[in-house]
Design an enzyme around this catalytic site. Structure first.
Site, PDB file in Angstrom:
ATOM      1  N   ASN A  93       1.106  -3.405  -8.177  1.00 32.05           N
ATOM      2  CA  ASN A  93       2.455  -2.858  -7.288  1.00 32.05           C
ATOM      3  C   ASN A  93       3.119  -3.914  -6.742  1.00 32.05           C
ATOM      4  O   ASN A  93       3.400  -3.816  -5.415  1.00 32.05           O
ATOM      5  CB  ASN A  93       1.946  -1.731  -6.313  1.00 32.05           C
ATOM      6  CG  ASN A  93       3.023  -0.649  -6.069  1.00 32.05           C
ATOM      7  OD1 ASN A  93       4.213  -0.895  -6.803  1.00 32.05           O
ATOM      8  ND2 ASN A  93       2.935   0.072  -5.361  1.00 32.05           N
ATOM      9  N   HIS A 136       5.055   7.236   0.677  1.00 32.29           N
ATOM     10  CA  HIS A 136       4.541   8.070  -0.300  1.00 32.29           C
ATOM     11  C   HIS A 136       4.555   9.685  -0.190  1.00 32.29           C
ATOM     12  O   HIS A 136       4.423  10.263  -1.247  1.00 32.29           O
ATOM     13  CB  HIS A 136       3.144   7.838  -0.519  1.00 32.29           C
ATOM     14  CG  HIS A 136       2.816   6.469  -1.251  1.00 32.29           C
ATOM     15  ND1 HIS A 136       2.789   5.159  -0.586  1.00 32.29           N
ATOM     16  CD2 HIS A 136       2.680   6.223  -2.383  1.00 32.29           C
ATOM     17  CE1 HIS A 136       2.797   4.280  -1.645  1.00 32.29           C
ATOM     18  NE2 HIS A 136       2.509   4.946  -2.684  1.00 32.29           N
TER      19      HIS A 136
END
Length: 475
Positions: free
Chosen positions: A322, A358
């Site tokens: 990521n 998130h």
């Protein structure tokens, strides 16, 4: 004979059953795959043509993919395009615009999470919207940085700062760029503008020599997809709730947890590398030339696969997995908290932002709290070993070192999977069930260390101080 809506639903259901996943996940994967024919079409008909035509192509493709996946929920992303353009048009380059961007776009995303939340990990319009949120916030900040004097900017800020407010079409094309709209990768507006203007690659006249690199990334992704489909038959995440898992020994339960967690990472790798492949074919991933004069096409790499697969420290995992999200957070959150004068405070705030980004499930916050504990544990242990030359020398012995690396690799796979449990199993009760079966080993190790290590140092300091005091003489 026309295909009815019910027939279409049946097709997606069958595809989901074959892949061992959900219908929205199948649509998402297909949308990322569609980036390849769209990329080749762009190369064949549009590359080097009118800049306006390029923006229209990227925007229309992205909107179409969004509608295909989420129907009329496409209005959320369309609204954000208008909102960020109006913000830049009337307040671009001001501190107010930056404050509004962080508050409004993060707030909108969080409200979306709240409105669509269930007890499962769902794929809804909020998935591309979380990518969009970082993209538009970064855009507003880049315009703000562009109004500053150059000597006030860091090297990384100079690379992406924008001296002028982009047009509406530029904003729309950038946000809906089909190679990165659905699941990333993240890249700044300046890269997008350079690409559409033809100044990113060495030659505007010839097509980017990037097809081979893009197809290799895509083929690697398909290979991981195949491995995932095969292995998922034996180690699906639901296996962690079976009696077979619960009946194994404690060590074996940790090993099996590592196997299931490894497959979770495969899903991310498949999506990211697949999307990166289409971006590479288009040519937007150009990253100058290496020392041998070969063109590099890895500017939008979100995972360094070899480093990730052989990592033996969590630091190496973060550096190789990521990557672009971590880079975004470093540039737009972490490095802008220097005024605190404390790296751990800055790191904690950054992790809180990531958890919020998130979603609202408790598991996201637990995941990043575990990450904070992991990084502190790894840093402290590294310092302890560095202060013990004999131990360090023993661990680096040619015979001992391979064994050490294998054990560390096993440790990474198991406890990286442990940390991912609350991120992938968002139902708190279910996640707790898994943690109970492995006796909360990660919680005890990492959260326990946060308490035990400072106390241990304090006790040692007091012991040394008392031992250096001279005894009182009796007169």
């Amino acid at each position: 004979m026309p295909v009815s809506e019910g027939d279409n639903a049946g097709i997606w259901a069958q595809a989901a059953l074959i892949c061992g996943t959900t219908e929205p996940a199948v649509k998402l994967l297909l949308s990322i795959f569609l980036g390849y024919p769209l990329a080749f079409l762009f190369r064949a008909k549009i590359y080097g043509k009118s800049i306006t035509l390029q923006h229209l192509y990227f925007a229309s493709c992205g909107i179409a993919l969004c509608y295909f996946n989420y129907g009329f929920d496409v209005v959320h992303s369309l609204g954000s395009v208008f909102a960020v353009y109006l913000l830049l048009r009337f307040q671009g380059g001001t501190r107010l615009s930056v404050a509004v961007a962080y508050i409004y776009f993060m707030g909108y995303l969080l409200i979306g999470y709240y409105m669509t939340a269930t007890d499962d990990y769902d794929i809804t319009w909020t998935m591309p919207h979380c990518v969009l949120t970082l993209r538009v916030i970064g855009l507003v900040v880049d315009v703000y940085d562009g109004k500053k004097a150059k000597d006030e900017l860091s090297p990384s800020q100079k690379e992406v700062a924008l001296s002028a407010v982009p047009s509406f079409l530029e904003v729309a094309g950038f946000i809906y760029f089909f190679g990165g709209f659905m699941a990333g990768p993240q890249f700044p507006m300046k890269r997008y503008l350079k690409f559409t203007e033809g100044s990113l690659t060495p030659s505007k006249e010839r097509l980017p020599n990037s097809v081979q690199s893009g197809l290799i990334r895509g083929a690697t992704s398909v290979g991981y997809l195949g491995l995932y489909l095969i292995a998922n038959q034996y180690f699906p995440i639901d296996y962690l709730f079976t009696q077979d898992f619960k009946s194994r020994s404690l060590i074996m339960r940790h090993v099996l947890l590592g196997c299931c967690g490894k497959l979770l990472f495969c899903k991310y790798i498949v999506c990211w590398m697949l999307a990166e492949g289409s971006c590479t074919i288009i040519g937007i991933t150009y990253n100058d030339k290496d020392v041998n004069g070969h063109e590099q096409w890895d500017a939008c790499a979100n995972v360094h696969l070899l480093q990730f697969e052989k990592s033996t420290q969590f630091t190496e995992v973060i550096q190789s997995f990521n990557i672009l999200t971590n880079k975004w957070v470093a540039n737009y959150i972490y490095k802008r908290l220097k005024f605190f004068g404390n790296k751990q405070v800055s790191q904690a705030i950054t992790l809180i932002f990531l958890a919020l980004w998130h979603g609202l499930h408790f598991g996201y916050y637990l995941c990043f709290a575990l990450e904070f504990g992991v990084m502190k544990f790894e840093s402290d242990v590294g310092k302890i070993l560095a202060s013990k030359p004999r131990v360090a020398s023993f661990l680096n012995d040619p015979i001992v070192k391979p064994v050490k690396l294998v054990l560390l690799r096993i440790y990474i796979i198991i406890f990286l999977s442990y940390c991912m449990i609350p991120l992938s199993i968002v139902n708190r009760t279910k996640a707790n069930e898994v943690f109970i079966d492995v006796y909360y080993s990660g919680h005890i190790l990492y959260f326990g260390w946060l308490v035990a290590y400072p106390l241990g140092k304090c006790v040692l300091r007091l012991t040394k101080r008392n031992s250096t005091k001279e005894p009182t003489k009796n007169e």
